[in-house]
Design a protein around this motif. Sequence first.
Motif, PDB file in Angstrom:
ATOM      1  N   ALA A   1       0.820  -1.210   0.000  1.00  0.00           N
ATOM      2  CA  ALA A   1       0.000   0.000   0.000  1.00  0.00           C
ATOM      3  C   ALA A   1       0.852   1.258   0.000  1.00  0.00           C
ATOM      4  O   ALA A   1       0.539   2.246  -0.693  1.00  0.00           O
ATOM      5  CB  ALA A   1      -0.936  -0.011   1.212  1.00  0.00           C
ATOM      6  N   ASP A   2       1.938   1.239   0.746  1.00  0.00           N
ATOM      7  CA  ASP A   2       2.834   2.404   0.775  1.00  0.00           C
ATOM      8  C   ASP A   2       3.467   2.628  -0.590  1.00  0.00           C
ATOM      9  O   ASP A   2       3.596   3.771  -1.050  1.00  0.00           O
ATOM     10  CB  ASP A   2       3.930   2.198   1.826  1.00  0.00           C
ATOM     11  N   GLU A   3       3.876   1.549  -1.242  1.00  0.00           N
ATOM     12  CA  GLU A   3       4.534   1.673  -2.537  1.00  0.00           C
ATOM     13  C   GLU A   3       3.591   2.209  -3.612  1.00  0.00           C
ATOM     14  O   GLU A   3       3.985   3.001  -4.467  1.00  0.00           O
ATOM     15  CB  GLU A   3       5.092   0.311  -2.975  1.00  0.00           C
ATOM     16  N   LEU A   4       2.330   1.793  -3.568  1.00  0.00           N
ATOM     17  CA  LEU A   4       1.364   2.163  -4.610  1.00  0.00           C
ATOM     18  C   LEU A   4       0.451   3.305  -4.187  1.00  0.00           C
ATOM     19  O   LEU A   4      -0.414   3.721  -4.963  1.00  0.00           O
ATOM     20  CB  LEU A   4       0.513   0.946  -4.972  1.00  0.00           C
TER      21      LEU A   4
ATOM     22  N   LYS B   1      -7.493   6.943 -17.706  1.00  0.00           N
ATOM     23  CA  LYS B   1      -8.616   6.992 -18.649  1.00  0.00           C
ATOM     24  C   LYS B   1      -9.285   5.632 -18.777  1.00  0.00           C
ATOM     25  O   LYS B   1     -10.502   5.545 -18.952  1.00  0.00           O
ATOM     26  CB  LYS B   1      -8.127   7.494 -19.999  1.00  0.00           C
ATOM     27  N   LEU B   2      -8.495   4.569 -18.688  1.00  0.00           N
ATOM     28  CA  LEU B   2      -9.092   3.232 -18.676  1.00  0.00           C
ATOM     29  C   LEU B   2      -9.931   3.044 -17.413  1.00  0.00           C
ATOM     30  O   LEU B   2     -11.012   2.445 -17.454  1.00  0.00           O
ATOM     31  CB  LEU B   2      -7.998   2.171 -18.744  1.00  0.00           C
ATOM     32  N   ALA B   3      -9.439   3.572 -16.308  1.00  0.00           N
ATOM     33  CA  ALA B   3     -10.175   3.458 -15.047  1.00  0.00           C
ATOM     34  C   ALA B   3     -11.529   4.135 -15.128  1.00  0.00           C
ATOM     35  O   ALA B   3     -12.493   3.693 -14.483  1.00  0.00           O
ATOM     36  CB  ALA B   3      -9.355   4.052 -13.905  1.00  0.00           C
ATOM     37  N   ASP B   4     -11.627   5.186 -15.923  1.00  0.00           N
ATOM     38  CA  ASP B   4     -12.907   5.888 -16.073  1.00  0.00           C
ATOM     39  C   ASP B   4     -13.975   5.008 -16.713  1.00  0.00           C
ATOM     40  O   ASP B   4     -15.174   5.292 -16.587  1.00  0.00           O
ATOM     41  CB  ASP B   4     -12.714   7.152 -16.920  1.00  0.00           C
ATOM     42  N   LEU B   5     -13.564   3.950 -17.398  1.00  0.00           N
ATOM     43  CA  LEU B   5     -14.508   3.045 -18.048  1.00  0.00           C
ATOM     44  C   LEU B   5     -15.006   1.955 -17.102  1.00  0.00           C
ATOM     45  O   LEU B   5     -15.979   1.261 -17.409  1.00  0.00           O
ATOM     46  CB  LEU B   5     -13.844   2.384 -19.266  1.00  0.00           C
ATOM     47  N   ALA B   6     -14.332   1.777 -15.983  1.00  0.00           N
ATOM     48  CA  ALA B   6     -14.633   0.661 -15.086  1.00  0.00           C
ATOM     49  C   ALA B   6     -15.918   0.903 -14.305  1.00  0.00           C
ATOM     50  O   ALA B   6     -16.257   2.031 -13.936  1.00  0.00           O
ATOM     51  CB  ALA B   6     -13.471   0.449 -14.122  1.00  0.00           C
ATOM     52  N   HIS B   7     -16.610  -0.219 -14.035  1.00  0.00           N
ATOM     53  CA  HIS B   7     -17.860  -0.163 -13.265  1.00  0.00           C
ATOM     54  C   HIS B   7     -18.047  -1.516 -12.585  1.00  0.00           C
ATOM     55  O   HIS B   7     -17.673  -2.552 -13.148  1.00  0.00           O
ATOM     56  CB  HIS B   7     -19.040   0.118 -14.203  1.00  0.00           C
ATOM     57  N   PRO B   8     -18.627  -1.539 -11.387  1.00  0.00           N
ATOM     58  CA  PRO B   8     -18.819  -2.828 -10.718  1.00  0.00           C
ATOM     59  C   PRO B   8     -19.573  -3.860 -11.557  1.00  0.00           C
ATOM     60  O   PRO B   8     -19.331  -5.065 -11.430  1.00  0.00           O
ATOM     61  CB  PRO B   8     -19.609  -2.450  -9.461  1.00  0.00           C
TER      62      PRO B   8
ATOM     63  N   ASP C   1       1.460   5.651  -8.469  1.00  0.00           N
ATOM     64  CA  ASP C   1       0.485   6.184  -7.521  1.00  0.00           C
ATOM     65  C   ASP C   1      -0.914   5.805  -8.009  1.00  0.00           C
ATOM     66  O   ASP C   1      -1.404   6.343  -8.998  1.00  0.00           O
ATOM     67  CB  ASP C   1       0.630   7.702  -7.428  1.00  0.00           C
ATOM     68  N   LEU C   2      -1.535   4.880  -7.309  1.00  0.00           N
ATOM     69  CA  LEU C   2      -2.872   4.416  -7.702  1.00  0.00           C
ATOM     70  C   LEU C   2      -3.986   5.082  -6.901  1.00  0.00           C
ATOM     71  O   LEU C   2      -5.157   4.704  -7.051  1.00  0.00           O
ATOM     72  CB  LEU C   2      -2.971   2.897  -7.510  1.00  0.00           C
ATOM     73  N   SER C   3      -3.648   6.059  -6.083  1.00  0.00           N
ATOM     74  CA  SER C   3      -4.634   6.606  -5.146  1.00  0.00           C
ATOM     75  C   SER C   3      -5.884   7.128  -5.851  1.00  0.00           C
ATOM     76  O   SER C   3      -7.000   6.983  -5.323  1.00  0.00           O
ATOM     77  CB  SER C   3      -4.005   7.720  -4.300  1.00  0.00           C
ATOM     78  N   ALA C   4      -5.732   7.711  -7.030  1.00  0.00           N
ATOM     79  CA  ALA C   4      -6.875   8.317  -7.721  1.00  0.00           C
ATOM     80  C   ALA C   4      -7.760   7.301  -8.423  1.00  0.00           C
ATOM     81  O   ALA C   4      -8.908   7.605  -8.764  1.00  0.00           O
ATOM     82  CB  ALA C   4      -6.384   9.356  -8.734  1.00  0.00           C
ATOM     83  N   ILE C   5      -7.252   6.079  -8.646  1.00  0.00           N
ATOM     84  CA  ILE C   5      -8.029   5.086  -9.390  1.00  0.00           C
ATOM     85  C   ILE C   5      -8.198   3.772  -8.616  1.00  0.00           C
ATOM     86  O   ILE C   5      -8.760   2.808  -9.132  1.00  0.00           O
ATOM     87  CB  ILE C   5      -7.403   4.789 -10.769  1.00  0.00           C
ATOM     88  N   ALA C   6      -7.743   3.744  -7.369  1.00  0.00           N
ATOM     89  CA  ALA C   6      -7.774   2.505  -6.591  1.00  0.00           C
ATOM     90  C   ALA C   6      -9.183   2.001  -6.341  1.00  0.00           C
ATOM     91  O   ALA C   6      -9.385   0.804  -6.091  1.00  0.00           O
ATOM     92  CB  ALA C   6      -7.056   2.710  -5.259  1.00  0.00           C
ATOM     93  N   ASP C   7     -10.166   2.870  -6.409  1.00  0.00           N
ATOM     94  CA  ASP C   7     -11.547   2.458  -6.164  1.00  0.00           C
ATOM     95  C   ASP C   7     -12.204   1.818  -7.381  1.00  0.00           C
ATOM     96  O   ASP C   7     -13.337   1.338  -7.300  1.00  0.00           O
ATOM     97  CB  ASP C   7     -12.382   3.665  -5.729  1.00  0.00           C
ATOM     98  N   ARG C   8     -11.443   1.745  -8.526  1.00  0.00           N
ATOM     99  CA  ARG C   8     -12.066   1.240  -9.754  1.00  0.00           C
ATOM    100  C   ARG C   8     -11.248   0.193 -10.485  1.00  0.00           C
ATOM    101  O   ARG C   8     -11.770  -0.460 -11.387  1.00  0.00           O
ATOM    102  CB  ARG C   8     -12.322   2.408 -10.717  1.00  0.00           C
ATOM    103  N   VAL C   9      -9.979   0.014 -10.160  1.00  0.00           N
ATOM    104  CA  VAL C   9      -9.153  -0.918 -10.932  1.00  0.00           C
ATOM    105  C   VAL C   9      -8.574  -2.010 -10.049  1.00  0.00           C
ATOM    106  O   VAL C   9      -8.352  -1.819  -8.851  1.00  0.00           O
ATOM    107  CB  VAL C   9      -7.995  -0.193 -11.657  1.00  0.00           C
TER     108      VAL C   9
END
Length: 373
Positions: A67-70, A165-172, A191-199
């Motif tokens: 988690a620290d690394e990403l 931009k790929l993350a913007d396409l993701a959905h549950p 840094d995945l902090s901005a897209i961690a909730d989708r990828v």
Amino acid sequence: MNWKYLFSQSLASNSERLHFAAHSHHLWPDASQKGQMAAWQDAATLADHKWEKIMGPVWSEAQQHVADELNLPDPATICFAPNTHDFLVPLVSTIAAHPVRVLATEGEFHSFGRQMARWVEAGKVVLETVPPAALLETARAAPFDLIYTSHVLFNSGTVVSDLDKLADLAHPQGPWVVIDGYHGFMAMETDLSAIADRVFYVAGGYKYAMAGEGVCFLHAPPGYAERPVVTGWYAVFDDLARSPGEVGYAPDGRRFLGSTFDPSGLYRFNAVQNMLRDEGLTTAVISDHVASLQEQFLAAQPLKDFVLLNPINQQPHARFLAFKGERAAMLHRSLTEQNVTTDVRGDVLRIGFALYHDPEDVTRLIRILAELD
């Protein structure tokens, strides 16, 4: 700086070897042996009760390192397994569509490519592969259930830069986006902090994390693939009192757990991560060291009849240089005879640089290549 002392045992075991395949099998630092022995000692001392420690503080520490690394907001989204295939199969099993529509780049590794090819044969998957530059446009143009891409392609070193931009396409409900970070994790700052909730993000310790095999991991975003169809009893390890026949799952990344595994990789991973922390060796520091060695090598132009597939352009770069040429396989064999370890993929010779190299090693490699020319 010279950090060879951190790898004294691996280097001493074959003192004349030049190991320029850190991207394939990274030499193990001395700290990894301490981790391995700690795993053995816990098994001897704790016996049956070792799993309380493994699935407790050992597991949690490894999650925190990842988690620290990403820059992940919650370490609990991390699950560990012996290999990335152990994540791919449960993940795809959870997609309700039949056949599953999958989009991927043309440069994915064999652990993905072989399984997909077999699923296509069996009629379970419809697979479309495209060059990495066309991935985003294709993903936007047609419906897919799964979009899979490496952060850094293993064969060419190409870096895929459209992850957000790929993350913007993701959905549950689909599509799900999976980033294969095996050649990116600890090879470039991520840094995945901005897209961690989708990828989803999958990687492991075999390469740049320097921990060897058996310690791969998956970041699984909350709300996605909550009940894998292919599952093991460890996925509900902390609640074994459920009623018979009730299939429960951990509420976090552990929902992707399989069954009993060799935990020594987790111990090695933690030991190496702590070594790097104590030495002040961040991914950025190591990348700067590697970049200087790559520049030294390229300045000598030792492979003039090859095409460099991943030129240095002041952007994030793979830890290896990928040279395409007719002599790739032959030169690889000749280097092996000189006790120089590289690797070859078809007509692509890959030369990987690491923390255990210094400018003198690069000079030796350049001289050997000149003698073989």
